[in-house]
Design a protein around this motif. Sequence first.
Motif, PDB file in Angstrom:
ATOM      1  N   SER A   9     -41.732 -24.989   5.454  1.00 37.87           N
ATOM      2  CA  SER A   9     -42.331 -24.108   4.450  1.00 37.87           C
ATOM      3  C   SER A   9     -41.265 -23.395   3.625  1.00 37.87           C
ATOM      4  CB  SER A   9     -43.230 -23.073   5.129  1.00 37.87           C
ATOM      5  OG  SER A   9     -44.310 -23.694   5.764  1.00 37.87           O
ATOM      6  N   LEU A  10     -40.251 -22.883   4.298  1.00 41.16           N
ATOM      7  CA  LEU A  10     -39.163 -22.210   3.576  1.00 41.16           C
ATOM      8  C   LEU A  10     -38.483 -23.155   2.593  1.00 41.16           C
ATOM      9  CD1 LEU A  10     -37.520 -20.199   6.499  1.00 41.16           C
ATOM     10  CD2 LEU A  10     -38.711 -19.242   4.508  1.00 41.16           C
ATOM     11  N   LEU A  11     -38.241 -24.377   3.031  1.00 38.88           N
ATOM     12  CA  LEU A  11     -37.567 -25.348   2.173  1.00 38.88           C
ATOM     13  C   LEU A  11     -38.440 -25.749   0.979  1.00 38.88           C
ATOM     14  CD1 LEU A  11     -35.987 -27.449   5.023  1.00 38.88           C
ATOM     15  CD2 LEU A  11     -34.705 -26.180   3.277  1.00 38.88           C
ATOM     16  N   PHE A  12     -39.739 -25.851   1.193  1.00 36.13           N
ATOM     17  CA  PHE A  12     -40.639 -26.210   0.105  1.00 36.13           C
ATOM     18  C   PHE A  12     -40.730 -25.131  -0.960  1.00 36.13           C
ATOM     19  CE2 PHE A  12     -42.754 -29.685   2.548  1.00 36.13           C
ATOM     20  CZ  PHE A  12     -42.750 -30.634   1.543  1.00 36.13           C
ATOM     21  N   VAL A  13     -40.755 -23.884  -0.554  1.00 36.16           N
ATOM     22  CA  VAL A  13     -40.966 -22.807  -1.533  1.00 36.16           C
ATOM     23  C   VAL A  13     -39.683 -22.261  -2.138  1.00 36.16           C
ATOM     24  CG1 VAL A  13     -43.144 -22.125  -0.473  1.00 36.16           C
ATOM     25  CG2 VAL A  13     -41.051 -20.948   0.181  1.00 36.16           C
ATOM     26  N   SER A  14     -38.557 -22.582  -1.556  1.00 36.04           N
ATOM     27  CA  SER A  14     -37.295 -22.044  -2.064  1.00 36.04           C
ATOM     28  C   SER A  14     -36.894 -22.716  -3.374  1.00 36.04           C
ATOM     29  CB  SER A  14     -36.192 -22.237  -1.030  1.00 36.04           C
ATOM     30  OG  SER A  14     -34.979 -21.718  -1.537  1.00 36.04           O
ATOM     31  N   SER A  15     -36.454 -21.913  -4.311  1.00 39.22           N
ATOM     32  CA  SER A  15     -35.987 -22.446  -5.597  1.00 39.22           C
ATOM     33  C   SER A  15     -34.510 -22.817  -5.556  1.00 39.22           C
ATOM     34  CB  SER A  15     -36.231 -21.416  -6.700  1.00 39.22           C
ATOM     35  OG  SER A  15     -35.508 -20.229  -6.419  1.00 39.22           O
ATOM     36  N   LYS A  16     -33.876 -22.569  -4.388  1.00 35.74           N
ATOM     37  CA  LYS A  16     -32.457 -22.888  -4.239  1.00 35.74           C
ATOM     38  C   LYS A  16     -32.221 -23.422  -2.824  1.00 35.74           C
ATOM     39  CE  LYS A  16     -30.939 -18.386  -2.532  1.00 35.74           C
ATOM     40  NZ  LYS A  16     -30.438 -18.833  -1.250  1.00 35.74           N
ATOM     41  N   PRO A  17     -31.107 -24.108  -2.614  1.00 37.14           N
ATOM     42  CA  PRO A  17     -30.777 -24.544  -1.247  1.00 37.14           C
ATOM     43  C   PRO A  17     -30.606 -23.339  -0.327  1.00 37.14           C
ATOM     44  CG  PRO A  17     -29.419 -25.687  -2.848  1.00 37.14           C
ATOM     45  CD  PRO A  17     -30.127 -24.590  -3.587  1.00 37.14           C
ATOM     46  N   LEU A  18     -30.935 -23.532   0.950  1.00 36.51           N
ATOM     47  CA  LEU A  18     -30.847 -22.450   1.928  1.00 36.51           C
ATOM     48  C   LEU A  18     -29.825 -22.781   3.008  1.00 36.51           C
ATOM     49  CD1 LEU A  18     -34.665 -21.840   2.472  1.00 36.51           C
ATOM     50  CD2 LEU A  18     -33.086 -20.371   1.212  1.00 36.51           C
ATOM     51  N   THR A  75     -37.663 -41.602   9.401  1.00 36.16           N
ATOM     52  CA  THR A  75     -38.413 -42.617  10.142  1.00 36.16           C
ATOM     53  C   THR A  75     -39.846 -42.750   9.642  1.00 36.16           C
ATOM     54  OG1 THR A  75     -39.026 -41.058  11.895  1.00 36.16           O
ATOM     55  CG2 THR A  75     -37.040 -42.364  12.241  1.00 36.16           C
ATOM     56  N   GLN A  76     -40.410 -41.696   9.104  1.00 38.88           N
ATOM     57  CA  GLN A  76     -41.782 -41.748   8.601  1.00 38.88           C
ATOM     58  C   GLN A  76     -41.847 -42.205   7.151  1.00 38.88           C
ATOM     59  OE1 GLN A  76     -43.697 -38.001   9.335  1.00 38.88           O
ATOM     60  NE2 GLN A  76     -43.680 -38.290  11.544  1.00 38.88           N
ATOM     61  N   GLN A  77     -40.707 -42.497   6.580  1.00 38.50           N
ATOM     62  CA  GLN A  77     -40.605 -42.976   5.203  1.00 38.50           C
ATOM     63  C   GLN A  77     -41.388 -42.083   4.241  1.00 38.50           C
ATOM     64  OE1 GLN A  77     -41.733 -47.125   5.464  1.00 38.50           O
ATOM     65  NE2 GLN A  77     -39.693 -47.694   6.136  1.00 38.50           N
ATOM     66  N   ARG A  78     -41.119 -40.809   4.326  1.00 38.82           N
ATOM     67  CA  ARG A  78     -41.772 -39.830   3.449  1.00 38.82           C
ATOM     68  C   ARG A  78     -41.233 -39.961   2.026  1.00 38.82           C
ATOM     69  NH1 ARG A  78     -43.476 -34.643   6.350  1.00 38.82           N
ATOM     70  NH2 ARG A  78     -44.179 -35.439   8.339  1.00 38.82           N
ATOM     71  N   GLY A  79     -41.882 -39.293   1.116  1.00 36.08           N
ATOM     72  CA  GLY A  79     -41.479 -39.329  -0.286  1.00 36.08           C
ATOM     73  C   GLY A  79     -40.381 -38.342  -0.622  1.00 36.08           C
ATOM     74  N   PHE A  80     -39.822 -37.706   0.403  1.00 31.42           N
ATOM     75  CA  PHE A  80     -38.741 -36.742   0.191  1.00 31.42           C
ATOM     76  C   PHE A  80     -37.767 -36.814   1.357  1.00 31.42           C
ATOM     77  CE2 PHE A  80     -42.418 -34.671   2.040  1.00 31.42           C
ATOM     78  CZ  PHE A  80     -41.916 -34.107   3.191  1.00 31.42           C
ATOM     79  N   VAL A  81     -36.598 -36.245   1.151  1.00 29.80           N
ATOM     80  CA  VAL A  81     -35.550 -36.225   2.181  1.00 29.80           C
ATOM     81  C   VAL A  81     -35.003 -34.808   2.299  1.00 29.80           C
ATOM     82  CG1 VAL A  81     -34.861 -38.628   1.877  1.00 29.80           C
ATOM     83  CG2 VAL A  81     -33.758 -36.857   0.519  1.00 29.80           C
ATOM     84  N   LEU A  82     -34.386 -34.541   3.428  1.00 27.88           N
ATOM     85  CA  LEU A  82     -33.710 -33.263   3.642  1.00 27.88           C
ATOM     86  C   LEU A  82     -32.225 -33.493   3.403  1.00 27.88           C
ATOM     87  CD1 LEU A  82     -33.735 -30.307   4.527  1.00 27.88           C
ATOM     88  CD2 LEU A  82     -33.570 -31.100   6.894  1.00 27.88           C
ATOM     89  N   ILE A  83     -31.687 -32.772   2.449  1.00 31.40           N
ATOM     90  CA  ILE A  83     -30.288 -32.923   2.067  1.00 31.40           C
ATOM     91  C   ILE A  83     -29.479 -31.741   2.585  1.00 31.40           C
ATOM     92  CG2 ILE A  83     -28.685 -32.996   0.117  1.00 31.40           C
ATOM     93  CD1 ILE A  83     -30.915 -34.291  -1.504  1.00 31.40           C
ATOM     94  N   ASN A  84     -28.321 -32.040   3.157  1.00 27.48           N
ATOM     95  CA  ASN A  84     -27.369 -31.015   3.582  1.00 27.48           C
ATOM     96  C   ASN A  84     -26.133 -31.164   2.702  1.00 27.48           C
ATOM     97  OD1 ASN A  84     -25.412 -29.413   4.765  1.00 27.48           O
ATOM     98  ND2 ASN A  84     -25.496 -30.398   6.755  1.00 27.48           N
TER      99      ASN A  84
END
Length: 65
Positions: free
Chosen positions: A9-18, A47-56
């Motif tokens: 939720s935090l990652l979805f609503v944030s307008s900047k990287p956290l 693994t779930q082949q979602r339409g988004f990725v988590l970037i570090n």
Amino acid sequence: MTLFSQLESLLFVSSKPLSVKEMAELSGAKAKEVTEALIKLAEEYKTQQRGFVLINNNGQYQLAT
């Protein structure tokens, strides 16, 4: 709400990287717990082949398409 849900939720609503520190403060979890959860989330998204990725990027996390 689980830590996974809180971080997502935090990652979805944030307008900047956290940072892990920011997410730990906002979720009330320890930094180590946040780091472990982020690793699991990234693996799950892959693994779930979602339409988004988590970037570090230099310790700053964000969701991207």
